[in-house]
Write a protein that holds these residues in place. Sequence first.
Motif, PDB file in Angstrom:
ATOM      1  N   ASP A 188     -44.206  -0.315 -11.796  1.00  0.00           N
ATOM      2  CA  ASP A 188     -44.430  -1.536 -12.607  1.00  0.00           C
ATOM      3  C   ASP A 188     -43.343  -2.580 -12.351  1.00  0.00           C
ATOM      4  O   ASP A 188     -43.603  -3.785 -12.345  1.00  0.00           O
ATOM      5  CB  ASP A 188     -44.470  -1.189 -14.088  1.00  0.00           C
ATOM      6  CG  ASP A 188     -45.744  -0.419 -14.448  1.00  0.00           C
ATOM      7  OD1 ASP A 188     -46.713  -0.481 -13.688  1.00  0.00           O
ATOM      8  OD2 ASP A 188     -45.755   0.190 -15.560  1.00  0.00           O
ATOM      9  N   VAL A 189     -42.122  -2.104 -12.115  1.00  0.00           N
ATOM     10  CA  VAL A 189     -41.026  -3.039 -11.869  1.00  0.00           C
ATOM     11  C   VAL A 189     -41.200  -3.687 -10.490  1.00  0.00           C
ATOM     12  O   VAL A 189     -40.969  -4.897 -10.332  1.00  0.00           O
ATOM     13  CB  VAL A 189     -39.669  -2.324 -11.973  1.00  0.00           C
ATOM     14  CG1 VAL A 189     -38.535  -3.262 -11.550  1.00  0.00           C
ATOM     15  CG2 VAL A 189     -39.449  -1.821 -13.400  1.00  0.00           C
ATOM     16  N   GLN A 190     -41.652  -2.897  -9.520  1.00  0.00           N
ATOM     17  CA  GLN A 190     -41.849  -3.460  -8.189  1.00  0.00           C
ATOM     18  C   GLN A 190     -42.924  -4.539  -8.212  1.00  0.00           C
ATOM     19  O   GLN A 190     -42.832  -5.539  -7.502  1.00  0.00           O
ATOM     20  CB  GLN A 190     -42.221  -2.348  -7.215  1.00  0.00           C
ATOM     21  CG  GLN A 190     -41.063  -1.433  -6.880  1.00  0.00           C
ATOM     22  CD  GLN A 190     -41.459  -0.310  -5.913  1.00  0.00           C
ATOM     23  OE1 GLN A 190     -42.654  -0.141  -5.556  1.00  0.00           O
ATOM     24  NE2 GLN A 190     -40.477   0.466  -5.478  1.00  0.00           N
ATOM     25  N   LYS A 191     -43.932  -4.331  -9.057  1.00  0.00           N
ATOM     26  CA  LYS A 191     -44.972  -5.348  -9.174  1.00  0.00           C
ATOM     27  C   LYS A 191     -44.414  -6.668  -9.756  1.00  0.00           C
ATOM     28  O   LYS A 191     -44.830  -7.749  -9.375  1.00  0.00           O
ATOM     29  CB  LYS A 191     -46.108  -4.842 -10.063  1.00  0.00           C
ATOM     30  CG  LYS A 191     -46.885  -3.691  -9.440  1.00  0.00           C
ATOM     31  CD  LYS A 191     -47.963  -3.182 -10.396  1.00  0.00           C
ATOM     32  CE  LYS A 191     -48.743  -1.997  -9.794  1.00  0.00           C
ATOM     33  NZ  LYS A 191     -49.770  -1.485 -10.722  1.00  0.00           N
ATOM     34  N   PHE A 192     -43.488  -6.545 -10.672  1.00  0.00           N
ATOM     35  CA  PHE A 192     -42.887  -7.758 -11.305  1.00  0.00           C
ATOM     36  C   PHE A 192     -41.955  -8.476 -10.332  1.00  0.00           C
ATOM     37  O   PHE A 192     -41.839  -9.696 -10.312  1.00  0.00           O
ATOM     38  CB  PHE A 192     -42.131  -7.333 -12.568  1.00  0.00           C
ATOM     39  CG  PHE A 192     -41.434  -8.462 -13.257  1.00  0.00           C
ATOM     40  CD1 PHE A 192     -42.145  -9.509 -13.835  1.00  0.00           C
ATOM     41  CD2 PHE A 192     -40.047  -8.509 -13.293  1.00  0.00           C
ATOM     42  CE1 PHE A 192     -41.480 -10.546 -14.442  1.00  0.00           C
ATOM     43  CE2 PHE A 192     -39.391  -9.546 -13.912  1.00  0.00           C
ATOM     44  CZ  PHE A 192     -40.110 -10.582 -14.493  1.00  0.00           C
TER      45      PHE A 192
END
Length: 604
Positions: free
Chosen positions: A517-521
């Motif tokens: 999820d952090v990589q997507k942000f």
Amino acid sequence: MKWLWFIGLLVFVSPIKPLALKATSTINLINPDTVDWQAGQLVSTEPIAVKVDTTYTFTLPEQGGGTLSILQAGTTVFEEDIAGVDQCVEFKTPDNRLLLSCTFETVHHELTFALSGGAWDQWHAHNPDLDHLQLEIGETFTSYVPYQPVRLPVFQGSGTLTLSYREALSIDTIITTYISAYDEIDGEVGDNITVLSDAYTGHESTVGDYEVMLSVTDESDNEATFALTITVEDDEPPIIDGPSFIAVDVNDALTLTEIIEKHFDFYDEYDGEIEAYDIIVDHYRGFENALGTNTVLIGIKDRANNQTQHHFEIHVKDYEAPIITGPDAVTFTMSEGLDEARLLSKFSVHDNHTPQAALTLKVEANWQSLIETDHAGTVELSLSDASGNTTTHPVYITYLDDIAPVLDGPTVFELSYQDAFSLSDILATLIISDNVDDLTKADVALLDSTFEPGVIGAYQKTLQLIDNAGNVATHTITINVIDDVPPVFNFHPRIQVCASQKLSKSELFAFVNTLDDVQKFGPKSMQLIKNEYTDHHTQAGHYEMVIKLSDDTGATKTLSAWVDVNEQPSEANHLLRGFLILSALISVLMAGLLMKHRSVKKTL
């Protein structure tokens, strides 16, 4: 031959100028009008008639020096150094006045006197009436009487003497003063005069004609008679007793007769009351009802036809005060102000004689200051007519505060849904004032409390401020409850760390970037909002870390992670730390490549 002796015996009138006598019969022969300061001397400018070979007494005030000289027929018959007091007697009167009395004998029927030296010039300047300077018959001073000139007697035919009834002279005084007898052989024989008949005595103060028969003999007993007619007359004018200025009320409309009868008395000291009077000048009649000053001249006569006139003025005046009609109380509001014209317009004025246009209604000075200070009070109106009559009218004035207080400030406020509503924060932004009262923010009230904390939306609130007079001010505000909290990742990763190894910030950022999820942000920076780990990294336990991530656009997301600190390192710990270091290096390398790519793109 005996008849010849009677012819030689002459009777004549003395030129002496007598005074009206007092009860003591003292006559002062010094006339102030014939005494003057000349060539350094106080002298008699006209001869004084006296009897020959007669003792006279000259009395004068003690002035501390100088010389008294008596001259007769050009010869000094008496001279005295006043300071020496050799021939004169010094004494004090009952009123403690210091006098000097000098006695001498006459040798001629006229004399003059001179006072030289001393301070007689100053004394004469301050005593023009010659107070206590006296020449009288006799061997001693009797009492001081001022010189009082009377009309000289007139002898006609057998001799007529006219006297005023006021003088009331005795027959002896008349003979001594006015009658002299002279004989060709014996000379002056006046001391031998006797009264043969006397119709005068007993009527000295009664008007009429009285005959007195006198006789005189010489040393040879030759006798002559002299018929003297004494006329006692009333030569005093009657008296009008009344004022010279009379004020009357125009509303009374008094006649001149009424005014005279009210204010005047007419009488004569000999005849008594006088009833009849003459109106000589009358400028009052016909103006009884008109304001102003009028001249009147009246006159009276006594039975001897002596006349007196009296001039007086009649001031016709209005004594009635003007009238003020109007309320006893007046109310003003602060919005309209204390206007003097508005106050006076509530009253009407009237006077019985002064025209309406000449009447000016006034209010006391500084009345506005009085009312503005106390907001109520009594002020005085005044009105004067043309005659100076003044009337006053008290008015109670109430000054009402009808001006609402000031309640102003921002009308829109933003509030995070996470924050609690605070009225004090809103009050701090408001402007509060009042024209009268000292109001504070504590006087502001919130009219409604409908508010749902934490619920996003727009809420209207009404604030209210009331002053002591009940005037109300309101202020409506809108509170916008907004969502200003960034989204939060709903997972909570756990990181295993050995107590002997401290996890760095770059290692933490590398670990976070491994999460899907952090990589997507795509975060580019990290901020620790909550960090329980750093201060406890050597102590075994579970510690929360709240991480705020930001991307290139400034968007943020929050991630909550738990760090588990173990006492002994494990293989997993080594693998994790190696992985974290590798991840950190990769992140740094990728960040460098990205920056280079952006730089090249910007150049293109």
